[in-house]
Scaffold this motif. Sequence first.
Motif, PDB file in Angstrom:
ATOM      1  N   VAL A 236      12.442  -7.468  65.632  1.00 42.57           N
ATOM      2  CA  VAL A 236      11.236  -6.764  65.213  1.00 42.57           C
ATOM      3  C   VAL A 236      11.047  -6.783  63.693  1.00 42.57           C
ATOM      4  N   SER A 237      12.116  -7.046  62.958  1.00 42.58           N
ATOM      5  CA  SER A 237      11.980  -7.076  61.491  1.00 42.58           C
ATOM      6  C   SER A 237      11.441  -8.410  60.991  1.00 42.58           C
ATOM      7  N   ILE A 238      11.488  -9.437  61.810  1.00 42.14           N
ATOM      8  CA  ILE A 238      11.040 -10.771  61.378  1.00 42.14           C
ATOM      9  C   ILE A 238       9.546 -10.808  61.051  1.00 42.14           C
ATOM     10  N   PRO A 239       8.660 -10.228  61.891  1.00 41.31           N
ATOM     11  CA  PRO A 239       7.229 -10.251  61.523  1.00 41.31           C
ATOM     12  C   PRO A 239       6.935  -9.568  60.192  1.00 41.31           C
ATOM     13  N   ASP A 240       7.668  -8.504  59.875  1.00 45.79           N
ATOM     14  CA  ASP A 240       7.448  -7.819  58.596  1.00 45.79           C
ATOM     15  C   ASP A 240       7.825  -8.716  57.418  1.00 45.79           C
ATOM     16  N   ILE A 241       8.925  -9.459  57.566  1.00 47.52           N
ATOM     17  CA  ILE A 241       9.333 -10.370  56.500  1.00 47.52           C
ATOM     18  C   ILE A 241       8.297 -11.485  56.340  1.00 47.52           C
ATOM     19  N   LYS A 242       7.808 -12.003  57.469  1.00 46.94           N
ATOM     20  CA  LYS A 242       6.787 -13.058  57.404  1.00 46.94           C
ATOM     21  C   LYS A 242       5.500 -12.544  56.771  1.00 46.94           C
ATOM     22  N   ARG A 243       5.159 -11.294  57.054  1.00 44.32           N
ATOM     23  CA  ARG A 243       3.969 -10.713  56.435  1.00 44.32           C
ATOM     24  C   ARG A 243       4.149 -10.607  54.917  1.00 44.32           C
ATOM     25  N   SER A 244       5.344 -10.173  54.498  1.00 40.48           N
ATOM     26  CA  SER A 244       5.614 -10.090  53.059  1.00 40.48           C
ATOM     27  C   SER A 244       5.552 -11.463  52.400  1.00 40.48           C
ATOM     28  N   ILE A 245       6.034 -12.491  53.098  1.00 38.51           N
ATOM     29  CA  ILE A 245       5.955 -13.850  52.564  1.00 38.51           C
ATOM     30  C   ILE A 245       4.501 -14.266  52.388  1.00 38.51           C
ATOM     31  N   ARG A 246       3.691 -14.014  53.418  1.00 40.13           N
ATOM     32  CA  ARG A 246       2.277 -14.381  53.352  1.00 40.13           C
ATOM     33  C   ARG A 246       1.580 -13.645  52.189  1.00 40.13           C
ATOM     34  N   GLU A 247       1.840 -12.365  52.020  1.00 35.18           N
ATOM     35  CA  GLU A 247       1.201 -11.588  50.958  1.00 35.18           C
ATOM     36  C   GLU A 247       1.655 -12.050  49.574  1.00 35.18           C
ATOM     37  N   THR A 248       2.936 -12.403  49.460  1.00 36.75           N
ATOM     38  CA  THR A 248       3.442 -12.883  48.172  1.00 36.75           C
ATOM     39  C   THR A 248       2.842 -14.237  47.831  1.00 36.75           C
ATOM     40  N   GLU A 249       2.690 -15.113  48.822  1.00 32.73           N
ATOM     41  CA  GLU A 249       2.010 -16.390  48.589  1.00 32.73           C
ATOM     42  C   GLU A 249       0.579 -16.162  48.121  1.00 32.73           C
ATOM     43  N   ASN A 250      -0.110 -15.232  48.771  1.00 33.42           N
ATOM     44  CA  ASN A 250      -1.493 -14.945  48.375  1.00 33.42           C
ATOM     45  C   ASN A 250      -1.568 -14.377  46.957  1.00 33.42           C
ATOM     46  N   ALA A 251      -0.589 -13.544  46.607  1.00 33.95           N
ATOM     47  CA  ALA A 251      -0.560 -12.998  45.240  1.00 33.95           C
ATOM     48  C   ALA A 251      -0.346 -14.110  44.217  1.00 33.95           C
ATOM     49  N   LEU A 252       0.517 -15.053  44.535  1.00 31.11           N
ATOM     50  CA  LEU A 252       0.734 -16.191  43.648  1.00 31.11           C
ATOM     51  C   LEU A 252      -0.531 -17.034  43.527  1.00 31.11           C
ATOM     52  N   ASP A 253      -1.234 -17.205  44.645  1.00 28.35           N
ATOM     53  CA  ASP A 253      -2.470 -17.989  44.621  1.00 28.35           C
ATOM     54  C   ASP A 253      -3.511 -17.364  43.690  1.00 28.35           C
ATOM     55  N   ILE A 254      -3.575 -16.036  43.663  1.00 24.11           N
ATOM     56  CA  ILE A 254      -4.517 -15.356  42.755  1.00 24.11           C
ATOM     57  C   ILE A 254      -4.158 -15.663  41.307  1.00 24.11           C
ATOM     58  N   LEU A 255      -2.868 -15.639  40.995  1.00 22.40           N
ATOM     59  CA  LEU A 255      -2.437 -15.942  39.629  1.00 22.40           C
ATOM     60  C   LEU A 255      -2.766 -17.378  39.249  1.00 22.40           C
ATOM     61  N   LEU A 256      -2.759 -18.263  40.247  1.00 27.20           N
ATOM     62  CA  LEU A 256      -3.051 -19.674  40.002  1.00 27.20           C
ATOM     63  C   LEU A 256      -4.532 -19.987  40.159  1.00 27.20           C
ATOM     64  N   SER A 257      -5.334 -18.976  40.497  1.00 28.95           N
ATOM     65  CA  SER A 257      -6.776 -19.138  40.744  1.00 28.95           C
ATOM     66  C   SER A 257      -7.041 -20.117  41.887  1.00 28.95           C
ATOM     67  N   ARG A 258      -6.262 -19.961  42.944  1.00 28.79           N
ATOM     68  CA  ARG A 258      -6.432 -20.762  44.153  1.00 28.79           C
ATOM     69  C   ARG A 258      -6.945 -19.880  45.283  1.00 28.79           C
ATOM     70  N   PRO A 259      -7.559 -20.484  46.295  1.00 26.19           N
ATOM     71  CA  PRO A 259      -7.802 -19.735  47.533  1.00 26.19           C
ATOM     72  C   PRO A 259      -6.461 -19.449  48.213  1.00 26.19           C
ATOM     73  N   PRO A 260      -6.382 -18.431  49.076  1.00 24.16           N
ATOM     74  CA  PRO A 260      -5.112 -18.127  49.748  1.00 24.16           C
ATOM     75  C   PRO A 260      -4.593 -19.321  50.537  1.00 24.16           C
ATOM     76  N   GLY A 261      -3.310 -19.595  50.392  1.00 21.93           N
ATOM     77  CA  GLY A 261      -2.701 -20.716  51.096  1.00 21.93           C
ATOM     78  C   GLY A 261      -1.218 -20.788  50.837  1.00 21.93           C
ATOM     79  N   ALA A 262      -0.573 -21.749  51.445  1.00 22.07           N
ATOM     80  CA  ALA A 262       0.871 -21.912  51.294  1.00 22.07           C
ATOM     81  C   ALA A 262       1.211 -22.329  49.865  1.00 22.07           C
TER      82      ALA A 262
END
Length: 468
Positions: A236-262
Amino acid sequence: MNRNCFKYIVLFASLSGVLLSCRITKPYKQPEVSTQGLYRGQQSTDTTTLASMPWQTLFADTVLRSLIQEGLNNNLDLKTAVQKILEAQATLQQSKAAFIPSLSGNATLQRNKQSQAGLNFPPGININTLTTTYQAGLSTSWEADVWGKLSSTKRAALAGFLQSDAAKRAVQTQLIADIANNYFNLLALDRQLEITEQTLKNRIKDVATIKELKAGAVVNGAAVVQSEANRYAAEVSIPDIKRSIRETENALDILLSRPPGAVNRSSLASQNIVNELQTGIPTQLLTNRPDVQQSEYAFRGAFENTNLARTYFYPSFTITASGGLSSLTLKDFFNKSIFYNAAAGLTQPIFNQGINKARLRTAQAQQQEALNSFQKTLLIAGQEVSNALYAHQTAIEKRDSRAKQIIALQKAVDYTQELLRYSSATNYTDVLTSEQNLLAAQLSGVSDRLQELQAIVNLYRALGGGWR
């Protein structure tokens, strides 16, 4: 222009030059601020500092370097900061232009008709009451900077320009730190996901093993249900970690002025970042940290605004002149149609002393506010350096103990599982406890490594690194 008029203007300009030596403005001096003890627990006299290292040297990970360069090229906050510099540059140019006399040209055609009502002319006399005037000329005006009003305005604009440049560099250093911290956080989450997924595989095997032991009457049904619950706790903890990964990627994309993505990345284990943390001396914050410089330039601008407010109590000296051609007929426009006038004026405020006093009090208060802000910014800089140093120190202190803890807990899991299989010296609760403790220690070990890496990044930014 006749010679007498010219002599008066020269005399006025000479008088203005003499008065220039009677300045009522004060020269700027950097405020005295104490940097003693800003680095808590650090008494180094070595001026070698991590801040002088280029960010390309600090980070060995080529993927991270590529992301930072992309951020520097595309980040919208950084682009906005550059536009702020251009605005301040235009203001500075405008303040310099105030020293140059203004010059404007004009051309007019004026038709006037005079009313004949009530006029008693002799019979037979024809009066033409419609006249046309053609005029073209130039006019100029110049204010002598007797009391330093224009100079103070220019210096305030210069401080604003330097402040905007420092603000841009502050955005850059923060951007580099944010990209690196988010990147390392992403690597840590990847590693935690890897550990948790491997733990889940092990616990699925444990469930099968416990069911076999129950079939052999070694354990009871409670152990089976506990093993299944333990398996689901990891799952049950795996989806939470994956969600944090997705949100951190999106935060990095904002810093890079990219649309959300890997986000492309390496691994936590491959990170090799400098460990020799040289802080230099606290005084270097005044020249290395852009936000400290920005705060000082804000104080400098407020200081010059106070100078400017003082000049309003004194008279202003202005020279104006105009000249050109004027004629009632176009054919005589260039024939004896020259006109000119020149004037020198002095304006002394009389009934607006209350406004001038209020202006000065406001400027003085704003200057003190800017000084307080400068001092606070310097204190915060020292706090951030101290915090980053201690965060790195505690992360290093935990490293060996955490490694030994994980080894001991791994052995505890192995021992309790063996005891459960071959003797009645333990029960599944001991196995469950040891497995849960092992997972928690492994995840904490990843957090320790992340703390160490981010402490170095935060120290680098706190010392003023990243803008060179």
